[in-house]
Design a protein around this motif. Structure first.
Motif, PDB file in Angstrom:
ATOM      1  N   VAL A 564       0.839  -1.202   0.000  1.00 18.45           N
ATOM      2  CA  VAL A 564       0.000   0.000   0.000  1.00 18.45           C
ATOM      3  C   VAL A 564       0.875   1.253   0.000  1.00 18.45           C
ATOM      4  CG1 VAL A 564      -1.682   1.340   1.317  1.00 18.45           C
ATOM      5  CG2 VAL A 564      -1.947  -1.147   1.113  1.00 18.45           C
ATOM      6  N   VAL A 565       1.874   1.263   0.869  1.00 16.45           N
ATOM      7  CA  VAL A 565       2.740   2.441   0.992  1.00 16.45           C
ATOM      8  C   VAL A 565       3.501   2.698  -0.301  1.00 16.45           C
ATOM      9  CG1 VAL A 565       4.756   3.374   2.189  1.00 16.45           C
ATOM     10  CG2 VAL A 565       2.939   2.258   3.495  1.00 16.45           C
ATOM     11  N   VAL A 566       4.065   1.645  -0.891  1.00 12.77           N
ATOM     12  CA  VAL A 566       4.801   1.808  -2.146  1.00 12.77           C
ATOM     13  C   VAL A 566       3.862   2.255  -3.261  1.00 12.77           C
ATOM     14  CG1 VAL A 566       6.090   0.558  -3.931  1.00 12.77           C
ATOM     15  CG2 VAL A 566       6.654   0.235  -1.525  1.00 12.77           C
ATOM     16  N   GLY A 567       2.616   1.799  -3.178  1.00 14.74           N
ATOM     17  CA  GLY A 567       1.635   2.257  -4.156  1.00 14.74           C
ATOM     18  C   GLY A 567       1.423   3.757  -4.101  1.00 14.74           C
ATOM     19  N   TRP A 568       1.585   4.345  -2.924  1.00 17.50           N
ATOM     20  CA  TRP A 568       1.520   5.804  -2.806  1.00 17.50           C
ATOM     21  C   TRP A 568       2.837   6.449  -3.226  1.00 17.50           C
ATOM     22  CZ3 TRP A 568      -0.431   5.391   2.916  1.00 17.50           C
ATOM     23  CH2 TRP A 568      -1.799   5.083   2.914  1.00 17.50           C
ATOM     24  N   GLN A 569       3.939   5.849  -2.813  1.00 14.33           N
ATOM     25  CA  GLN A 569       5.231   6.504  -2.967  1.00 14.33           C
ATOM     26  C   GLN A 569       5.778   6.467  -4.393  1.00 14.33           C
ATOM     27  OE1 GLN A 569       7.728   4.607   0.058  1.00 14.33           O
ATOM     28  NE2 GLN A 569       7.495   6.425   1.342  1.00 14.33           N
ATOM     29  N   LYS A 570       5.581   5.373  -5.094  1.00 10.81           N
ATOM     30  CA  LYS A 570       6.237   5.217  -6.403  1.00 10.81           C
ATOM     31  C   LYS A 570       5.857   6.319  -7.396  1.00 10.81           C
ATOM     32  CE  LYS A 570       7.599   1.760  -9.823  1.00 10.81           C
ATOM     33  NZ  LYS A 570       7.846   2.779 -10.822  1.00 10.81           N
TER      34      LYS A 570
END
Length: 661
Positions: A564-570
């Motif tokens: 979820v976090v990487v989905g926001w960050q990328k």
């Protein structure tokens, strides 16, 4: 005889003046019978660590003669073995102290430290907190409502319960089986976490009595079953335990499954003991008075010793209890001249408990100490040791930077959570993060501490329900690490090298990344705790058993959170990289441009605004986590600005090379 005791005896003559408080009249030196000179009051030679250890001897000798434990043992009515726990163990050997001494050829109190005055320092100059309140009413009124004032209470001061021997918050009572208020000096703890007791001999209550009472010396004295745990009693009910076990393999659901931590009563733990197996025989001088403090106005140690076993007499002579004014400001403070000035003792005395491990010290000699663990979670009182190697501490931030020491509890002390009284909030220093987070479309009601300071520490040493990989469940105190590491596997809490993650036989460790501790994603987002105000106010956050969100947002694994976090960050990271690359084309285009100054200025203005957006995003440091939608929209806005600037300058923007929108 241990090394410290041998050394203590060798310097006994030198220590005599340091241990004795009664000295000559102010300003005058007094000769002793051996021809030496005692310094005037206020200039006593600081006692050594060995002096602290040796001071306790007479107190222990008396307890061995009169304490009921030894009577029960003599009569064959003691269930479980006792281990003598004195200052030698607690202050010299504990927390890796023995290994540290062997490695460094010097003794050090690694985990615990006594206050400037012990209960054995008699006579003393304590005047009592009420006296301080005569001139400092504002601070005194704040302190009265705080848990610092309430961590030590006499049995008749327990306002939340009429009877200490009947159940509260569940099936267990405040006092354990066979222990009656008339055999107790004080109750330790508040409704936030736990209740223990100091018996009438000022010994930590690590036992209970079955088939009789301590008062009548009947029945059997049994190791453990001695401490009421509110979390277990009220929150981890049999029904909740079954729910957790459906997600966490091996989580105990029956009394017998709690093992050494358990007892015959749901909610009554074995603390400082193993249920019906073993217990510490631990007078308050070697442990309790460090943090759950109290002081007497006896004139001599002989008077104190004579009062042991008579709680009414001990209470009558109690001049201070709890973390009182004079615990920090010294006995008598400025009224009668406390040793030192300002705050001779500070937060670190109780909130900076270290541990020393040879392998960690070898790996990083500049940072050889770690936080003290009781089992698989950091111990209570390790806030300072957790933060010691953090960026905050290295920039000069101390406890007093944020905390008001008089108002440590801003909310009602009876609640099961703590809302601290703070002088400074995170956003007072972290302006960029506050600006971004203010636009958060999903976590806007949360605080910085909701994610960055999870309740991770244990007050209970309740290892049966400590499952760090699942971010639970014996957690009572807020961590002071702050930095969140975005990683699918890395864990904040780890077993010693060579041990697997089922390790239960000793203390775990606080992990470090680039030399500093960190909070892993499971603790940050998916923890399960009942003592965390942030979790409660946010509807259980993403806890698999407490969350009020839809099931897809119940985070059962760190990988799930990471995705979820990487989905926001990328897209944010890719977008920032793309815009930075485009900005690199603006300056050459400006230098080569033949356009009017107005057009060039307009292009430069657009580029400057775009760069300001990127600077804000990068100062925020979360790459979109603080406000995913808003941050991405600002990055898109910055790209449009740069593309517009290039178009004005007659340069066609290149095609996107990343996956940024």
């Amino acid at each position: 005889m241990t090394g410290v005791r041998k050394l203590a005896l060798a310097v006994a003559v030198c220590l005599a003046a340091a241990i004795a408080v009664g000295v000559a009249a102010a300003g005058e030196a007094k000769s002793d019978p051996k021809g030496g000179a005692q310094p005037p009051p206020g200039f006593e030679t600081p006692r050594t660590l060995e002096g602290y250890v040796e001071q306790e001897r007479a107190f222990y000798d008396h307890l061995r003669k009169v304490h009921p434990v030894f009577q029960y043992e003599k009569e064959g009515r003691l269930v479980g073995k006792y281990q003598i726990s004195d200052r030698e163990e607690e202050f010299v050997e504990f927390g890796g102290g023995k290994a540290y001494a062997e490695q460094n050829n010097r003794h050090a109190s690694v985990t615990y430290r006594l206050g400037q005055e012990s209960i054995l320092d008699l006579p003393n100059k304590f005047v009592g907190s009420k006296k301080c309140g005569e001139c400092h009413p504002a601070q005194y009124e704040k302190w009265l409502r705080s848990r610092h004032n309430l961590v030590v209470r006499f049995p008749d001061e327990i306002s939340e319960a009429k009877d200490l021997t009947t159940p509260i918050y569940g099936q267990a009572s405040i006092l354990p089986s066979g222990i009656t208020p008339d055999q107790v000096y004080a109750v330790i703890g508040t409704p936030r976490t736990k209740y223990g007791f100091l018996d009438a001999w000022l010994v930590r209550g690590t036992y209970h009595v079955e088939g009789g009472t301590l008062r009548d010396r009947t029945g059997k004295l049994v190791a453990g079953g001695n401490q009421h745990s509110r979390t277990w009693a009220e929150s981890i009910t049999p029904q909740m335990a079954t729910k957790i076990a459906g997600w966490v393999p091996g989580f105990p659901t029956k009394l017998e499954e709690f093992g050494d931590n358990g007892s015959p009563w749901w909610g009554m733990t074995s603390y400082g003991a193993k249920n019906a197996k073993s217990m510490l025989f631990q007078p308050a001088t070697s442990y309790c008075e460090v943090c759950h403090s109290f002081k007497f106005d006896f004139k001599t140690q002989a008077e104190l010793i004579a009062a042991l076993g008579n709680p009414q007499e001990l209470r009558k002579h109690t001049i201070n209890k709890g973390i009182s004014c004079e615990e920090c400001h010294g006995a008598g403070a400025h009224l009668v001249g406390a040793r030192g000035a300002g705050t001779p003792s500070n937060c670190e005395r109780c909130h900076q408990r270290f541990a020393w491990n040879a392998d960690e010290a070898k790996a990083d000699p500049k940072k050889p100490f770690s936080s003290y663990f009781k089992s698989r979670c950091p111990s209570c009182g390790t806030e300072g040791s957790q933060s010691f190697y953090s960026a905050h501490a290295q920039k000069g931030m101390t406890c007093g930077t944020c905390h008001d020491p008089h108002e440590v509890t801003a909310n009602d002390w009876r609640e099961p959570v703590t809302v601290p009284g703070l002088k400074k909030q995170c956003q007072d220093c972290h302006a960029a993060q506050a600006a971004i987070f203010a636009k958060n479309e999903m976590h806007g009601a949360n605080k910085c501490s909701s994610c960055h300071m999870p309740t991770m520490m244990s007050c209970e040493n309740f290892g049966a329900i400590q499952y760090p990989d699942y971010a639970g469940f014996d957690t009572q105190r807020t961590s002071h690490i702050w930095k969140i590491r975005v990683d699918p596997e890395a864990k904040s809490l780890n077993p010693p090298p060579g041990k697997d993650r089922t390790y239960k036989d000793g203390a775990w460790r606080l992990a470090r990344y680039q030399g500093r501790p960190y909070v892993d994603l499971q603790w940050s987002c998916g923890r399960t705790t009942w003592a965390d105000d942030d979790t409660r106010s946010a509807g259980g956050c993403h806890s698999p058993v407490l969350s009020e969100l839809k099931p897809s947002l119940h985070f059962k694994s760190q990988r799930q959170i990471y995705d979820v976090v990487v989905g926001w960050q990328k897209p944010v990271k890719d977008g920032v990289a793309d815009v930075r690359a485009l900005l690199g084309k603006v300056k050459p285009a400006v230098l080569a441009s033949k356009l009017s100054r107005a057009k060039v200025a307009e292009a430069q203005h657009l580029a400057s605004d775009a760069e300001a957006i990127l600077d804000l995003v990068e100062r925020d440091g979360s790459s979109g986590v603080h406000a995913p939608g808003y941050t991405l929209s600002k990055v898109k806005e910055a790209r449009l600005m740069v593309e517009g600037a290039l178009e004005l300058l007659g340069v066609k923007p290149p095609a996107r090379v990343s996956s940024a929108p």
